[in-house]
Write a protein that holds these residues in place. Structure first.
Motif, PDB file in Angstrom:
ATOM      1  N   GLN A   1      -0.336   4.117 -15.731  1.00  0.00           N
ATOM      2  CA  GLN A   1      -1.156   3.441 -14.722  1.00  0.00           C
ATOM      3  C   GLN A   1      -0.655   3.538 -13.298  1.00  0.00           C
ATOM      4  N   ILE A   2       0.661   3.738 -13.148  1.00  0.00           N
ATOM      5  CA  ILE A   2       1.279   3.586 -11.830  1.00  0.00           C
ATOM      6  C   ILE A   2       2.223   4.746 -11.556  1.00  0.00           C
ATOM      7  N   GLU A   3       2.186   5.231 -10.331  1.00  0.00           N
ATOM      8  CA  GLU A   3       3.180   6.193  -9.873  1.00  0.00           C
ATOM      9  C   GLU A   3       3.926   5.541  -8.702  1.00  0.00           C
ATOM     10  N   VAL A   4       5.247   5.446  -8.826  1.00  0.00           N
ATOM     11  CA  VAL A   4       6.061   4.817  -7.791  1.00  0.00           C
ATOM     12  C   VAL A   4       6.785   5.903  -7.004  1.00  0.00           C
ATOM     13  N   ALA A   5       6.783   5.776  -5.688  1.00  0.00           N
ATOM     14  CA  ALA A   5       7.527   6.714  -4.843  1.00  0.00           C
ATOM     15  C   ALA A   5       8.033   5.959  -3.620  1.00  0.00           C
ATOM     16  N   GLY A   6       9.342   5.954  -3.426  1.00  0.00           N
ATOM     17  CA  GLY A   6       9.919   5.248  -2.293  1.00  0.00           C
ATOM     18  C   GLY A   6       9.532   3.782  -2.334  1.00  0.00           C
ATOM     19  N   SER A   7       9.055   3.278  -1.210  1.00  0.00           N
ATOM     20  CA  SER A   7       8.662   1.873  -1.160  1.00  0.00           C
ATOM     21  C   SER A   7       7.157   1.718  -1.352  1.00  0.00           C
ATOM     22  N   CYS A   8       6.559   2.722  -1.996  1.00  0.00           N
ATOM     23  CA  CYS A   8       5.113   2.711  -2.218  1.00  0.00           C
ATOM     24  C   CYS A   8       4.789   2.992  -3.670  1.00  0.00           C
ATOM     25  N   PHE A   9       3.539   2.803  -4.001  1.00  0.00           N
ATOM     26  CA  PHE A   9       3.071   3.208  -5.319  1.00  0.00           C
ATOM     27  C   PHE A   9       1.595   3.564  -5.210  1.00  0.00           C
ATOM     28  N   ALA A  10       1.106   4.203  -6.268  1.00  0.00           N
ATOM     29  CA  ALA A  10      -0.327   4.494  -6.333  1.00  0.00           C
ATOM     30  C   ALA A  10      -0.819   4.253  -7.741  1.00  0.00           C
ATOM     31  N   LEU A  11      -2.071   3.862  -7.839  1.00  0.00           N
ATOM     32  CA  LEU A  11      -2.757   3.752  -9.126  1.00  0.00           C
ATOM     33  C   LEU A  11      -3.456   5.088  -9.377  1.00  0.00           C
ATOM     34  N   SER A  12      -4.386   5.105 -10.347  1.00  0.00           N
ATOM     35  CA  SER A  12      -4.988   6.383 -10.719  1.00  0.00           C
ATOM     36  C   SER A  12      -5.818   6.988  -9.594  1.00  0.00           C
ATOM     37  N   ASN A  13      -6.139   6.204  -8.570  1.00  0.00           N
ATOM     38  CA  ASN A  13      -6.889   6.760  -7.438  1.00  0.00           C
ATOM     39  C   ASN A  13      -5.992   7.550  -6.476  1.00  0.00           C
ATOM     40  N   GLU A  14      -4.678   7.561  -6.753  1.00  0.00           N
ATOM     41  CA  GLU A  14      -3.731   8.367  -5.969  1.00  0.00           C
ATOM     42  C   GLU A  14      -3.619   7.939  -4.514  1.00  0.00           C
ATOM     43  N   LEU A  15      -4.057   6.724  -4.222  1.00  0.00           N
ATOM     44  CA  LEU A  15      -3.969   6.231  -2.847  1.00  0.00           C
ATOM     45  C   LEU A  15      -2.707   5.373  -2.709  1.00  0.00           C
ATOM     46  N   ALA A  16      -1.870   5.714  -1.739  1.00  0.00           N
ATOM     47  CA  ALA A  16      -0.594   5.023  -1.571  1.00  0.00           C
ATOM     48  C   ALA A  16      -0.800   3.603  -1.083  1.00  0.00           C
ATOM     49  N   GLN A  17      -0.051   2.688  -1.657  1.00  0.00           N
ATOM     50  CA  GLN A  17      -0.037   1.321  -1.144  1.00  0.00           C
ATOM     51  C   GLN A  17       1.386   0.772  -1.185  1.00  0.00           C
ATOM     52  N   PRO A  18       1.671  -0.201  -0.343  1.00  0.00           N
ATOM     53  CA  PRO A  18       3.041  -0.713  -0.262  1.00  0.00           C
ATOM     54  C   PRO A  18       3.442  -1.502  -1.510  1.00  0.00           C
ATOM     55  N   LEU A  19       4.703  -1.357  -1.874  1.00  0.00           N
ATOM     56  CA  LEU A  19       5.258  -2.114  -2.999  1.00  0.00           C
ATOM     57  C   LEU A  19       6.005  -3.303  -2.396  1.00  0.00           C
ATOM     58  N   PHE A  20       5.486  -4.498  -2.640  1.00  0.00           N
ATOM     59  CA  PHE A  20       6.067  -5.695  -2.024  1.00  0.00           C
ATOM     60  C   PHE A  20       7.166  -6.288  -2.901  1.00  0.00           C
ATOM     61  N   THR A  21       8.298  -6.566  -2.297  1.00  0.00           N
ATOM     62  CA  THR A  21       9.370  -7.230  -3.059  1.00  0.00           C
ATOM     63  C   THR A  21       9.471  -8.709  -2.703  1.00  0.00           C
ATOM     64  N   THR A  22       8.805  -9.124  -1.647  1.00  0.00           N
ATOM     65  CA  THR A  22       8.528 -10.550  -1.476  1.00  0.00           C
ATOM     66  C   THR A  22       7.104 -10.748  -1.964  1.00  0.00           C
ATOM     67  N   GLU A  23       6.937 -11.744  -2.832  1.00  0.00           N
ATOM     68  CA  GLU A  23       5.620 -11.989  -3.430  1.00  0.00           C
ATOM     69  C   GLU A  23       5.104 -13.351  -2.968  1.00  0.00           C
ATOM     70  N   TYR A  24       3.796 -13.437  -2.813  1.00  0.00           N
ATOM     71  CA  TYR A  24       3.187 -14.571  -2.109  1.00  0.00           C
ATOM     72  C   TYR A  24       2.209 -15.335  -2.999  1.00  0.00           C
ATOM     73  N   TYR A  25       2.126 -16.630  -2.727  1.00  0.00           N
ATOM     74  CA  TYR A  25       1.345 -17.515  -3.588  1.00  0.00           C
ATOM     75  C   TYR A  25       0.642 -18.582  -2.783  1.00  0.00           C
ATOM     76  N   GLU A  26      -0.475 -19.041  -3.349  1.00  0.00           N
ATOM     77  CA  GLU A  26      -1.187 -20.187  -2.802  1.00  0.00           C
ATOM     78  C   GLU A  26      -1.189 -21.291  -3.859  1.00  0.00           C
TER      79      GLU A  26
END
Ligand SMILES: [Zn+2]
Length: 286
Positions: A238-263
């Protein structure tokens, strides 16, 4: 009962991989601190799109079984041992994206009776007695039927469990602050030429993005960034990780967050929390 750790966190997710993407750093942090971290995943993700060509033959039940293995590997990387499938593995199947005929399959999670599914989750709640529960907002973060249903089932289960003797102290929804996401995408543009992805996703592709003022808790999982990345890599279909980013099957890069946020949506708390158990007095919790 007396053997349970003082602090107990329950996360409710739709598919294998959602836990690592949304909460991997949080799960790793609380597990490392000795809290009981319980994951309930609602489906095996049998309708997921497979990224690696060598695994493209996996579909349906075979893909579900493979993804169950990925989930085990991912949660092991996070140090989380308590992983359950809602109602047992295979009880509810992946509903596919909104609007597809898959949504009409009587065995799919979207077609599940919410009270019945919530009953299964309430059983888990009564067993592990979490003070904190994490799930999605009422749009499932981004509109996927299984994510919306996971939200409904989780919120209903909190009420059912309260009626059966355990009040979950706090309920959070997964969130991402708009300013943080926008800044991360701006940085990603600079990194993109060195990544195996041709294009960037956009802010709208990130689940749960809201205006910053709605965020009530930020969990810094920087010390567990490697565990989160390893967990995401374990979901190789499902996931390809590269550097500080990842992509799903759409191959579009998005940031990988290590601080996670909540409401925070139920229970005591105030903006600026850095601990999901804040205000609960969990040192004395029984
Ligand atoms: Zn999902």
């Amino acid at each position: 009962m007396t053997e349970l750790p003082d602090r107990r966190l329950l996360l409710v997710h739709a598919h294998p991989d959602d836990e690592s993407i949304n909460n991997g750093a949080t799960m790793a942090r609380y597990a490392a601190e000795g809290a009981l971290v319980t994951l309930v995943t609602c489906t095996l993700g049998e309708r997921g799109e497979v990224i690696p060509p060598e695994l493209a033959h996996l579909t349906g039940a075979a893909l579900g079984q493979h993804r169950l293995g990925e989930l085990r590997d991912a949660t092991r990387a996070l140090g989380v041992g308590d992983v359950r499938l809602l109602g047992g593995a295979g009880r509810y199947s992946d509903s596919g994206m909104m609007g597809l005929a898959d949504n009409d399959d009587p065995g799919c999670f979207w077609q599940a009776d919410v009270d019945q599914a919530a009953g299964h989750l309430a059983d888990v709640i009564l067993e592990v007695r979490p003070q904190v529960l994490v799930t999605y907002d009422d749009n499932g973060g981004y509109g996927h039927p299984d994510h919306i249903q996971a939200h409904r089932v989780a919120m209903r289960a909190v009420d059912l469990a309260a009626g059966r003797g355990h009040q979950v102290g706090k309920v959070y929804w997964n969130r991402a602050p708009r300013s943080v996401v926008e800044a991360a995408f701006a940085r990603l543009q600079d990194e993109l030429p060195g990544l195996p992805f041709d294009k960037s996703a956009s802010v709208d592709d990130v689940p749960g993005v809201v205006d910053d003022e709605r965020i009530t808790a930020a969990i810094d999982g920087g010390a567990h960034a490697a565990a989160k990345a390893a967990a995401m890599r374990a979901h190789a279909t499902q996931i390809e990780v590269a550097g500080s980013c990842f992509a799903l099957s759409n191959e579009l890069a998005q940031p990988l967050f290590t601080t996670e946020y909540y409401e925070l949506v139920r229970g005591p708390g105030q903006p600026g929390e850095t601990d999901l158990f804040a205000g609960l007095g969990t040192g004395e919790a029984s």
